[in-house]
Write an enzyme that holds these catalytic residues in place. Sequence first.
Site, PDB file in Angstrom:
ATOM      1  N   LYS A 133       0.829  -1.213   0.000  1.00 47.93           N
ATOM      2  CA  LYS A 133       0.000   0.000   0.000  1.00 47.93           C
ATOM      3  C   LYS A 133       0.863   1.264   0.000  1.00 47.93           C
ATOM      4  O   LYS A 133       2.074   1.194   0.241  1.00 47.93           O
ATOM      5  CB  LYS A 133      -0.932  -0.055   1.218  1.00 47.93           C
TER       6      LYS A 133
ATOM      7  N   TYR B 270     -12.615  -2.170  -3.805  1.00 46.70           N
ATOM      8  CA  TYR B 270     -13.099  -2.235  -2.423  1.00 46.70           C
ATOM      9  C   TYR B 270     -14.625  -2.156  -2.318  1.00 46.70           C
ATOM     10  O   TYR B 270     -15.153  -1.848  -1.246  1.00 46.70           O
ATOM     11  CB  TYR B 270     -12.448  -1.126  -1.593  1.00 46.70           C
TER      12      TYR B 270
ATOM     13  N   ASN C  49      -1.868   0.169   6.647  1.00 43.36           N
ATOM     14  CA  ASN C  49      -1.424  -1.106   7.213  1.00 43.36           C
ATOM     15  C   ASN C  49      -0.538  -1.929   6.267  1.00 43.36           C
ATOM     16  O   ASN C  49      -0.512  -3.153   6.321  1.00 43.36           O
ATOM     17  CB  ASN C  49      -2.615  -1.930   7.746  1.00 43.36           C
TER      18      ASN C  49
ATOM     19  N   HIS D 292      -1.943  -5.607   1.546  1.00 38.14           N
ATOM     20  CA  HIS D 292      -3.225  -6.293   1.401  1.00 38.14           C
ATOM     21  C   HIS D 292      -2.935  -7.759   1.109  1.00 38.14           C
ATOM     22  O   HIS D 292      -1.967  -8.062   0.414  1.00 38.14           O
ATOM     23  CB  HIS D 292      -4.005  -5.689   0.232  1.00 38.14           C
TER      24      HIS D 292
ATOM     25  N   GLU E 200      -9.230 -10.755  -7.604  1.00 42.38           N
ATOM     26  CA  GLU E 200      -8.320  -9.612  -7.425  1.00 42.38           C
ATOM     27  C   GLU E 200      -7.142  -9.702  -8.400  1.00 42.38           C
ATOM     28  O   GLU E 200      -6.692  -8.681  -8.930  1.00 42.38           O
ATOM     29  CB  GLU E 200      -7.850  -9.567  -5.971  1.00 42.38           C
TER      30      GLU E 200
HETATM   31  P1  CMP Z   1      -7.405  -4.871   3.631  1.00 42.49           P
HETATM   32  O1  CMP Z   1      -7.713  -6.103   4.409  1.00 42.49           O
HETATM   33  O2  CMP Z   1      -6.293  -4.858   2.716  1.00 42.49           O
HETATM   34  O3  CMP Z   1      -8.717  -4.424   2.863  1.00 42.49           O
HETATM   35  C1  CMP Z   1      -9.740  -3.715   3.521  1.00 42.49           C
HETATM   36  C2  CMP Z   1      -9.091  -2.558   4.200  1.00 42.49           C
HETATM   37  O4  CMP Z   1      -9.928  -1.689   4.887  1.00 42.49           O
HETATM   38  C3  CMP Z   1      -8.164  -3.073   5.273  1.00 42.49           C
HETATM   39  O5  CMP Z   1      -7.079  -3.703   4.664  1.00 42.49           O
HETATM   40  C4  CMP Z   1      -7.817  -1.807   5.997  1.00 42.49           C
HETATM   41  O6  CMP Z   1      -6.746  -1.122   5.388  1.00 42.49           O
HETATM   42  C5  CMP Z   1      -9.082  -1.022   5.809  1.00 42.49           C
HETATM   43  N1  CMP Z   1      -9.747  -0.890   7.089  1.00 42.49           N
HETATM   44  C6  CMP Z   1     -10.322  -1.865   7.806  1.00 42.49           C
HETATM   45  N2  CMP Z   1     -10.833  -1.355   8.945  1.00 42.49           N
HETATM   46  C7  CMP Z   1     -10.559  -0.036   8.933  1.00 42.49           C
HETATM   47  C8  CMP Z   1     -10.831   1.020   9.824  1.00 42.49           C
HETATM   48  N3  CMP Z   1     -11.503   0.821  10.959  1.00 42.49           N
HETATM   49  N4  CMP Z   1     -10.411   2.260   9.483  1.00 42.49           N
HETATM   50  C9  CMP Z   1      -9.755   2.471   8.315  1.00 42.49           C
HETATM   51  N5  CMP Z   1      -9.464   1.488   7.415  1.00 42.49           N
HETATM   52  C10 CMP Z   1      -9.870   0.262   7.746  1.00 42.49           C
END
Ligand code: CMP
Length: 139
Positions: free
Chosen positions: A11, A51, A114, A117, A128
């Site tokens: 990311k 998403y 984070n 993914h 994906e």
């Molecule tokens: P990912 O699992 O890659 O795909 C969905 C994403 O939504 C997840 O990573 C996080 O980056 C994002 N996400 C999930 N929960 C939250 C949250 N509470 N606030 C902001 N982003 C979120």
Amino acid sequence: MATNRTFTMLKPDSIENGNIGNIIGMITEAGFSIKAMKYTQLSDAQAKEFYAVHVERPFYGELVEYMTSGPIVAAILEKENAVEDFRALIGATDPSEAADGTIRKAYAESKGRNAVHGSDSDDNAQIESDFHFSPVEIF
Ligand code: CMP
């Protein structure tokens, strides 16, 4: 049956923080081989589609804005039990809950920023991967 392939994106925070090499290193050291890879930036339309499953979530707008804020690295990875093993390697969505030795423990900043993914099922890994790569880009 498990397909042994998963899809990942490094990311924008991983790129901003100079962590591409370290994260790819952790992935290959864990036994994943790279079947496809590209350095790109998602458009607003692409991020919204990718998403779409989260459209009702309160963080959807923030997620789309963040994922289009800078370049990403997209890749298809191969390994036995790829989806499950990659989810274990990346760790929990919230880095404060991620286990030692995971990519998110090492490099993630927050639930949104984070680092990586990882697909959550074989079906989604296929969807994906198809979203980001054409057959001639997969080796
Ligand atoms: P990912 O699992 O890659 O795909 C969905 C994403 O939504 C997840 O990573 C996080 O980056 C994002 N996400 C999930 N929960 C939250 C949250 N509470 N606030 C902001 N982003 C979120």
